[in-house]
Design a protein around this motif. Structure first.
Motif, PDB file in Angstrom:
ATOM      1  N   LYS A   1      -3.834 -68.493  79.889  1.00  0.00           N
ATOM      2  CA  LYS A   1      -4.788 -69.491  78.823  1.00  0.00           C
ATOM      3  C   LYS A   1      -6.230 -68.901  78.516  1.00  0.00           C
ATOM      4  O   LYS A   1      -6.807 -68.962  77.535  1.00  0.00           O
ATOM      5  N   GLU A   2      -6.661 -68.428  79.794  1.00  0.00           N
ATOM      6  CA  GLU A   2      -8.077 -67.985  79.608  1.00  0.00           C
ATOM      7  C   GLU A   2      -8.033 -66.575  78.480  1.00  0.00           C
ATOM      8  O   GLU A   2      -8.890 -66.448  77.558  1.00  0.00           O
TER       9      GLU A   2
ATOM     10  N   GLU B   1      -5.729 -66.233  76.250  1.00  0.00           N
ATOM     11  CA  GLU B   1      -5.630 -66.590  74.941  1.00  0.00           C
ATOM     12  C   GLU B   1      -6.837 -67.470  74.212  1.00  0.00           C
ATOM     13  O   GLU B   1      -7.295 -67.209  73.129  1.00  0.00           O
ATOM     14  N   ALA B   2      -7.603 -67.886  75.042  1.00  0.00           N
ATOM     15  CA  ALA B   2      -8.925 -68.595  74.609  1.00  0.00           C
ATOM     16  C   ALA B   2      -9.793 -67.727  74.091  1.00  0.00           C
ATOM     17  O   ALA B   2     -10.642 -67.570  73.094  1.00  0.00           O
TER      18      ALA B   2
END
Length: 182
Positions: A102-103, A105-106
């Motif tokens: 997720k990090e 992707e962000a």
């Protein structure tokens, strides 16, 4: 005595290394996944790239230590619902299940947005420069259309009046600038 202590420390460190066993496999989306847990039963053996030591490579086999069994959950029979423990054991961690971090992707989304903003700013700057060039070319054209004598610097930097050839060349240049920028 020191040799025995050193030997015990080495053995203890070696036992800790086996606890850091790593699995590598390619998930259904073609991404490499790294985990300390075995892949789910939906991952075929041909997609498993690396197994920890002591794993024989046979589905349903157990490790050679006192650790938990790896891939030892049997598939349910046809028409039979999977057991609760089997469903939990077959699911890798959330990070591995999606195959994405997720990090990461962000961070990638933020970089893409920054690049898009920079491209947009560059296009706006280019459009502003083009509009300015258009305005200047139209003003120069208007000045030449009045028919008045125009002074321009020569090779020595002296201000002299333009002759007919120079005037025609400047009119042609301003017409091209208007065509390209307006």
């Amino acid at each position: 005595m020191k040799l025995i202590k050193l030997l015990l420390i080495c053995v203890a460190m070696g036992a800790g290394a086996s606890a850091m066993a790593q699995w590598q496999w390619i998930d259904k989306d073609g991404r490499k996944v790294f985990s300390d847990r075995p892949p789910g039963l939906d991952v075929p053996d041909k997609n498993i790239l690396k197994r920890p030591k002591g794993y024989g490579g046979v589905p349903g086999a157990k490790t050679s230590g006192t650790g938990p069994a790896l891939r030892d959950v049997a598939a349910p029979e046809e028409g039979e619902a999977p057991a609760e423990g089997a469903a939990q054991a077959a699911k890798p961690t959330a990070k591995v299940a999606s195959g994405k971090d997720k990090e990461l992707e962000a961070k990638k989304a933020a970089e893409d947005k920054a690049k898009a903003d920079a491209d947009k700013a560059a296009k706006e700057k280019q459009a502003a420069a083009k509009a300015d060039n258009c305005k200047r070319a139209q003003q120069a054209k208007a000045m030449y259309d009045t028919g008045k004598a125009i002074r321009a610097p020569n090779e020595k930097g002296e201000m002299v009046f333009q002759n007919a050839e120079q005037r025609a060349a400047e009119i042609k240049r301003t017409d091209e600038a208007i065509f390209n920028n307006c």
